[in-house]
Design a protein around this motif. Structure first.
Motif, PDB file in Angstrom:
ATOM      1  N   LEU A  54      30.223  35.000 -43.475  1.00 23.17           N
ATOM      2  CA  LEU A  54      30.830  34.736 -44.282  1.00 23.17           C
ATOM      3  C   LEU A  54      32.703  35.480 -43.516  1.00 23.17           C
ATOM      4  CD1 LEU A  54      32.687  33.561 -46.942  1.00 23.17           C
ATOM      5  CD2 LEU A  54      31.687  35.981 -48.228  1.00 23.17           C
ATOM      6  N   TYR A  87      31.087  28.956 -42.536  1.00 23.73           N
ATOM      7  CA  TYR A  87      30.765  28.978 -44.640  1.00 23.73           C
ATOM      8  C   TYR A  87      29.383  28.008 -44.336  1.00 23.73           C
ATOM      9  CZ  TYR A  87      35.624  30.287 -44.820  1.00 23.73           C
ATOM     10  OH  TYR A  87      36.855  30.644 -45.185  1.00 23.73           O
ATOM     11  N   ALA A  89      26.144  29.689 -46.371  1.00 20.79           N
ATOM     12  CA  ALA A  89      26.277  30.004 -47.390  1.00 20.79           C
ATOM     13  C   ALA A  89      24.526  29.817 -47.011  1.00 20.79           C
ATOM     14  CB  ALA A  89      26.700  27.935 -47.808  1.00 20.79           C
ATOM     15  N   PHE A 111      22.994  33.456 -47.656  1.00 19.26           N
ATOM     16  CA  PHE A 111      22.958  33.694 -48.414  1.00 19.26           C
ATOM     17  C   PHE A 111      21.749  32.972 -49.713  1.00 19.26           C
ATOM     18  CE2 PHE A 111      27.900  34.745 -47.846  1.00 19.26           C
ATOM     19  CZ  PHE A 111      27.114  36.084 -48.050  1.00 19.26           C
ATOM     20  N   ASP A 117      23.970  34.752 -53.486  1.00 18.07           N
ATOM     21  CA  ASP A 117      23.617  33.085 -53.345  1.00 18.07           C
ATOM     22  C   ASP A 117      24.810  32.692 -54.732  1.00 18.07           C
ATOM     23  OD1 ASP A 117      23.809  30.095 -52.384  1.00 18.07           O
ATOM     24  OD2 ASP A 117      22.128  29.997 -54.148  1.00 18.07           O
ATOM     25  N   TRP A 161      26.968  34.009 -56.767  1.00 18.38           N
ATOM     26  CA  TRP A 161      28.262  35.090 -56.105  1.00 18.38           C
ATOM     27  C   TRP A 161      29.127  33.828 -54.791  1.00 18.38           C
ATOM     28  CZ3 TRP A 161      29.661  36.632 -51.272  1.00 18.38           C
ATOM     29  CH2 TRP A 161      31.150  37.318 -51.761  1.00 18.38           C
ATOM     30  N   PHE A 162      28.032  33.401 -53.817  1.00 20.83           N
ATOM     31  CA  PHE A 162      28.892  32.997 -52.898  1.00 20.83           C
ATOM     32  C   PHE A 162      29.851  31.732 -53.833  1.00 20.83           C
ATOM     33  CE2 PHE A 162      29.283  30.169 -48.741  1.00 20.83           C
ATOM     34  CZ  PHE A 162      29.831  30.348 -48.674  1.00 20.83           C
ATOM     35  N   LYS A 163      28.574  31.010 -54.339  1.00 23.31           N
ATOM     36  CA  LYS A 163      28.630  29.361 -54.863  1.00 23.31           C
ATOM     37  C   LYS A 163      29.568  29.937 -56.140  1.00 23.31           C
ATOM     38  CE  LYS A 163      24.179  27.488 -53.741  1.00 23.31           C
ATOM     39  NZ  LYS A 163      23.142  26.812 -54.128  1.00 23.31           N
ATOM     40  N   THR A 178      33.216  31.147 -55.673  1.00 24.72           N
ATOM     41  CA  THR A 178      34.074  31.216 -54.854  1.00 24.72           C
ATOM     42  C   THR A 178      35.131  30.690 -54.691  1.00 24.72           C
ATOM     43  OG1 THR A 178      32.959  31.229 -52.338  1.00 24.72           O
ATOM     44  CG2 THR A 178      33.281  33.144 -53.770  1.00 24.72           C
ATOM     45  N   TYR A 229      33.657  28.347 -51.379  1.00 24.67           N
ATOM     46  CA  TYR A 229      32.775  27.628 -51.332  1.00 24.67           C
ATOM     47  C   TYR A 229      32.872  26.022 -51.992  1.00 24.67           C
ATOM     48  CZ  TYR A 229      28.098  26.001 -51.726  1.00 24.67           C
ATOM     49  OH  TYR A 229      26.654  24.998 -51.663  1.00 24.67           O
TER      50      TYR A 229
END
Length: 117
Positions: A6, A24, A28, A31, A39, A41-43, A45, A48
């Motif tokens: 990331l 990225y 993904a 994560f 996972d 959290w990242f999805k 953002t 993402y």
């Protein structure tokens, strides 16, 4: 590993010689495999939503997205060529910039804006 990729992806968004999108995607994947909390959290953002999710669903980019990304990156590459005064580094930046165009033209599928996902 996901946080590392990331970070590299974010650097790739800012730096002209490094593509951010592939990092990225790897982030993904990492994560997803490591932690459900990370996972989620990242999805959630904007990064993402803007770069990964659209690419995953469409399996490509529209011509407009490709042109926009390349123009922004090219601007920063040209700017860097004027700032950096080391010939070897300038040559590497030009080669990476040309590779970036090859990658976007030949490796990433171009989809039509109205194409169904």
């Amino acid at each position: 590993m996901g946080l590392i990729f990331l970070g590299i992806g974010i650097a790739g968004t800012i730096l002209p010689v490094l593509p951010g999108g592939p990092f990225y995607l790897v982030a993904a994947f990492c994560f997803t495999k490591s932690s459900e909390r990370l996972d989620n959290w990242f999805k959630g953002t904007k990064v993402y939503d803007k770069y990964v999710e659209g690419f995953r669903q469409k399996r490509g980019m529209t011509r407009k997205e490709k042109i926009r990304i390349n123009l922004i990156a090219d601007f920063f590459i040209v700017l860097s060529l004027f700032i950096v005064d080391i010939l070897f580094v300038q040559i590497i930046m030009v080669v990476l910039g040309l590779y970036k165009h090859y990658y976007f033209i030949k490796k990433i599928k171009t989809i039509k804006p109205g194409e169904i996902e």
